[in-house]
Design a protein around this motif. Structure first.
Motif, PDB file in Angstrom:
ATOM      1  N   ASP A   1      18.709-114.343 -38.566  1.00 51.40           N
ATOM      2  CA  ASP A   1      18.538-113.423 -39.683  1.00 51.40           C
ATOM      3  C   ASP A   1      19.743-113.412 -40.614  1.00 51.40           C
ATOM      4  N   ALA A   2      20.589-114.455 -40.550  1.00 60.95           N
ATOM      5  CA  ALA A   2      21.760-114.613 -41.417  1.00 60.95           C
ATOM      6  C   ALA A   2      22.822-113.541 -41.184  1.00 60.95           C
ATOM      7  N   ARG A   3      22.803-112.918 -40.042  1.00 64.14           N
ATOM      8  CA  ARG A   3      23.875-112.019 -39.625  1.00 64.14           C
ATOM      9  C   ARG A   3      24.036-112.165 -38.124  1.00 64.14           C
ATOM     10  N   ASP A   4      25.112-111.628 -37.597  1.00 62.58           N
ATOM     11  CA  ASP A   4      25.389-111.812 -36.177  1.00 62.58           C
ATOM     12  C   ASP A   4      24.849-110.658 -35.346  1.00 62.58           C
ATOM     13  N   GLU A   5      24.596-110.962 -34.085  1.00 66.88           N
ATOM     14  CA  GLU A   5      24.150-109.967 -33.112  1.00 66.88           C
ATOM     15  C   GLU A   5      25.041-110.046 -31.877  1.00 66.88           C
ATOM     16  N   LEU A   6      24.962-109.017 -31.047  1.00 61.28           N
ATOM     17  CA  LEU A   6      25.584-109.064 -29.731  1.00 61.28           C
ATOM     18  C   LEU A   6      24.591-109.664 -28.742  1.00 61.28           C
ATOM     19  N   VAL A   7      25.061-110.571 -27.897  1.00 63.85           N
ATOM     20  CA  VAL A   7      24.228-111.124 -26.834  1.00 63.85           C
ATOM     21  C   VAL A   7      24.929-110.873 -25.498  1.00 63.85           C
TER      22      VAL A   7
ATOM     23  N   VAL B   1      41.712-101.205 -23.755  1.00 70.79           N
ATOM     24  CA  VAL B   1      41.149-102.435 -24.304  1.00 70.79           C
ATOM     25  C   VAL B   1      41.018-103.494 -23.214  1.00 70.79           C
ATOM     26  N   LEU B   2      39.862-104.185 -23.210  1.00 71.60           N
ATOM     27  CA  LEU B   2      39.629-105.269 -22.267  1.00 71.60           C
ATOM     28  C   LEU B   2      39.603-106.621 -22.982  1.00 71.60           C
ATOM     29  N   TRP B   3      38.641-106.808 -23.891  1.00 72.62           N
ATOM     30  CA  TRP B   3      38.486-108.076 -24.609  1.00 72.62           C
ATOM     31  C   TRP B   3      38.145-107.794 -26.063  1.00 72.62           C
ATOM     32  N   VAL B   4      38.470-108.767 -26.924  1.00 72.03           N
ATOM     33  CA  VAL B   4      38.213-108.638 -28.363  1.00 72.03           C
ATOM     34  C   VAL B   4      37.575-109.927 -28.865  1.00 72.03           C
ATOM     35  N   THR B   5      36.520-109.788 -29.677  1.00 69.36           N
ATOM     36  CA  THR B   5      35.932-110.935 -30.349  1.00 69.36           C
ATOM     37  C   THR B   5      35.512-110.487 -31.750  1.00 69.36           C
ATOM     38  N   HIS B   6      34.794-111.322 -32.482  1.00 67.78           N
ATOM     39  CA  HIS B   6      34.493-110.978 -33.875  1.00 67.78           C
ATOM     40  C   HIS B   6      33.185-111.612 -34.311  1.00 67.78           C
ATOM     41  N   GLY B   7      32.649-111.113 -35.422  1.00 70.71           N
ATOM     42  CA  GLY B   7      31.431-111.619 -36.028  1.00 70.71           C
ATOM     43  C   GLY B   7      31.042-110.728 -37.189  1.00 70.71           C
ATOM     44  N   ASP B   8      30.105-111.168 -37.993  1.00 65.12           N
ATOM     45  CA  ASP B   8      29.625-110.387 -39.135  1.00 65.12           C
ATOM     46  C   ASP B   8      28.338-109.672 -38.725  1.00 65.12           C
ATOM     47  N   LEU B   9      28.470-108.452 -38.221  1.00 63.47           N
ATOM     48  CA  LEU B   9      27.322-107.727 -37.690  1.00 63.47           C
ATOM     49  C   LEU B   9      26.467-107.064 -38.765  1.00 63.47           C
ATOM     50  N   ASP B  10      27.029-106.814 -39.946  1.00 67.32           N
ATOM     51  CA  ASP B  10      26.255-106.153 -41.005  1.00 67.32           C
ATOM     52  C   ASP B  10      25.891-107.091 -42.153  1.00 67.32           C
ATOM     53  N   GLY B  11      26.268-108.360 -42.066  1.00 66.97           N
ATOM     54  CA  GLY B  11      25.860-109.350 -43.049  1.00 66.97           C
ATOM     55  C   GLY B  11      26.511-109.223 -44.405  1.00 66.97           C
ATOM     56  N   ASP B  12      27.709-108.573 -44.496  1.00 69.84           N
ATOM     57  CA  ASP B  12      28.351-108.392 -45.791  1.00 69.84           C
ATOM     58  C   ASP B  12      29.382-109.472 -46.098  1.00 69.84           C
ATOM     59  N   GLY B  13      29.539-110.461 -45.210  1.00 66.22           N
ATOM     60  CA  GLY B  13      30.487-111.540 -45.450  1.00 66.22           C
ATOM     61  C   GLY B  13      31.861-111.306 -44.876  1.00 66.22           C
TER      62      GLY B  13
ATOM     63  N   ALA C   1      25.056-105.913 -18.165  1.00 68.44           N
ATOM     64  CA  ALA C   1      25.837-106.934 -18.858  1.00 68.44           C
ATOM     65  C   ALA C   1      27.079-107.324 -18.065  1.00 68.44           C
ATOM     66  N   ALA C   2      27.237-108.626 -17.842  1.00 68.06           N
ATOM     67  CA  ALA C   2      28.438-109.144 -17.194  1.00 68.06           C
ATOM     68  C   ALA C   2      29.370-109.815 -18.195  1.00 68.06           C
ATOM     69  N   ALA C   3      28.824-110.324 -19.292  1.00 71.77           N
ATOM     70  CA  ALA C   3      29.606-110.971 -20.341  1.00 71.77           C
ATOM     71  C   ALA C   3      28.866-110.786 -21.655  1.00 71.77           C
ATOM     72  N   PHE C   4      29.607-110.852 -22.762  1.00 72.27           N
ATOM     73  CA  PHE C   4      28.962-110.716 -24.067  1.00 72.27           C
ATOM     74  C   PHE C   4      29.547-111.724 -25.037  1.00 72.27           C
ATOM     75  N   ASP C   5      28.794-111.998 -26.095  1.00 70.75           N
ATOM     76  CA  ASP C   5      29.215-112.898 -27.153  1.00 70.75           C
ATOM     77  C   ASP C   5      28.647-112.373 -28.465  1.00 70.75           C
ATOM     78  N   VAL C   6      29.088-112.947 -29.572  1.00 68.49           N
ATOM     79  CA  VAL C   6      28.627-112.540 -30.892  1.00 68.49           C
ATOM     80  C   VAL C   6      28.204-113.785 -31.661  1.00 68.49           C
ATOM     81  N   GLY C   7      27.042-113.743 -32.299  1.00 66.82           N
ATOM     82  CA  GLY C   7      26.579-114.862 -33.105  1.00 66.82           C
ATOM     83  C   GLY C   7      25.194-114.588 -33.657  1.00 66.82           C
TER      84      GLY C   7
END
Length: 509
Positions: free
Chosen positions: A102-108, A35-47, A91-97
């Protein structure tokens, strides 16, 4: 900011036998790598809030970086990720939002040539496409790491999230704007800012040559460049109700105010070096300086907190200076309030502990002396008192604390006296009663959850719930749902000999 603490010697029985904590269920998760890093988001739009984990397989030049996704459901997370795939090469860095609206999150992903987005459909990743084309400060991906950095942020008063893209000359902030009829939204430059970037260089040398950062001979490289982007704090610092940008690195602060037309000043209207270090401290570089920007007194103008810690075992001292923010921009030169302690009193925080809208001050303190270090070595444990201070009538906060919580950390002498434990977490509701709680380390192999209470001087109950997490390392709160409610707790392990692939999640039953 993430702190990686390394230790060893946890038994397999402790890992495989989850305890029965009152009201909480512990789930063991695992990824097929370190494991390196952990973040979170709603990727499938289910809440529900999903976990995104970056991890590594292999080491050195042959290392490969991957991303894993654990989709949350009513019962929590699965033991293995539903998705695991190799991260984009660039990719050097990533985020989620929600980058595309589209009312759900994506990886950037942040790359050397701009920002890419990877949406999901049916819990499957789609090909990554470019959101922003621009040269960035990133020269290329790191061979053994893939960090998460919150460069996709949503600001009060702005209709869509903003992308922060650092470059060699400063920072560009992009805002998503509606596209023409039948076309996708686009990101356009909202602000082009000239930040004060800090640069450090080092080069090979046949003889000893001390660099500005303490380098020495025997370097395995020809030339090294380190560029520091200052901390970025988006907050109302002028008192006009608009969100401004305050940047700070150590005790150097700058202000980029938002103007009446909604744009941001491209250059700072206020820039100041507070010089909290003496000339001797500047020369020796054995004193650490930190800063925070928060509206401490609730007057609508952000204030400044400057701290410094330095000294040896017999002389360690900590100083905290609270500077009042000035309406119109900037901070008072002289501190409004100063806290001085003999010992370790860093990691202070300012949090609404009881939900009344006013911030309290959380101020840790650990005695440091030859005697206390001897006791720590014998017991293999370090104690820390966390003092809670109320809003003050004269200064920002009352000098005398209204409550003191005790926390302890394990000391692992097998790896050079490494500390086992997690940094304190305040201001979040873990129990689900709507009152913020406190989460503290308990001996390094467990966490103590102190339930918050309303009424009375004390902010927390007299007893706590014990949550066992072997060798508690990086501890991260994760909201269970995107629309609020109780908070989950994720514990994971970076560069650990036996737990590098594991995560433990505590969820409310």
């Amino acid at each position: 900011m993430r702190v990686a603490l390394i230790w060893a010697g946890v038994t397999a029985a402790l890992i495989s036998a989850p305890p029965a904590e009152a009201g909480f269920k512990r789930q063991a998760l695992e990824v097929p790598g370190s494991v390196l890093w952990v973040t979170h988001g709603d990727l499938d739009g289910d809440g529900f809030t999903d976990l995104v984990v970056s991890y590594r397989r292999g080491s050195g030049p042959v290392a490969k970086r991957f991303l894993a996704v654990f989709f949350r459901g009513e019962d929590g997370y699965p033991a293995r990720p539903q998705l695991a795939y190799e991260a984009p090469d660039r990719a050097a860095a990533f985020d989620v939002g929600d980058a595309v609206g589209d009312a759900r999150d994506e990886l950037v992903f942040l790359t050397s040539t701009g920002v890419f987005v990877q949406p999901f459909e049916g819990r499957k990743p789609k090909p990554a496409t470019r959101l922003v084309a621009a040269p960035t400060l990133v020269s290329g991906p790191e061979a053994e790491d893939l960090i998460t950095w919150d460069f996709l942020r949503r600001f009060p008063g702005r209709p869509a999230p903003m992308l922060m893209v650092p470059g060699r000359r400063g920072l560009r902030v992009y805002e998503r704007r509606p596209g023409a009829e039948g076309k996708a939204d686009t990101f356009e430059v909202w602000a082009d800012l000239r930040l004060d970037l800090e640069s450090y260089y080092d080069a090979e040398s046949a003889t000893y040559r001390r660099s500005g950062r303490g380098g020495s001979s025997g370097r395995p490289y020809s030339f090294r460049v380190t560029t520091v982007v200052p901390n970025l704090e988006w907050v109302d610092q002028t008192g006009d109700g608009r969100v401004d940008l305050v940047t700070y690195y150590e005790d150097r602060v700058a202000l980029f105010p938002q103007r009446e037309d909604g744009t941001l000043s491209p250059t700072p209207t206020y820039r100041h070096w507070f010089k909290v270090l003496t000339p001797d401290e500047l020369a020796s570089r054995d004193v650490q300086v930190s800063a925070r920007v928060r509206d401490l007194d609730g007057d609508g103008v952000a204030d400044l907190v400057l701290g410094k810690i330095g000294g040896g075992v017999t002389t360690l001292s900590t100083e905290l200076r609270l500077h009042r923010g000035l309406k119109g921009g900037g901070f008072a030169e002289a501190p409004e309030q100063v806290f001085k302690d003999a010992g370790f009193a860093a990691l202070s925080d300012f949090v609404d502990l009881d939900g009344d809208g006013a911030l309290e001050m959380v101020h840790p303190l650990s005695e440091v002396s030859v005697m206390s270090m001897s006791r720590a070595l014998l017991s293999q444990s370090l104690s820390l008192d966390v003092r809670v201070r109320e809003r003050g009538e004269k200064g920002f906060f009352e000098p005398k604390p209204v409550q003191v919580l005790e926390t302890s950390y394990g000391l692992d002498l097998s790896v050079g006296a490494a500390i086992k434990g997690a940094a304190p977490i305040f201001g979040l509701d873990f129990t689900g009663d709507g009152v913020p709680d406190a989460l503290l380390s308990e001996g390094g192999d467990a966490l103590a959850l102190w339930a918050g209470k309303k009424g009375g001087a004390a902010r927390f109950e007299d007893t706590h719930i014990r949550l066992e997490a072997p060798g508690s390392n990086t501890t991260q709160p994760i909201p269970a749902r995107t629309n609020g409610g109780p908070t989950d707790l994720v514990v994971y392990y970076v560069a650990h000999k036996t737990l590098a692939t594991r995560l433990f999640v505590f969820i409310r039953e």
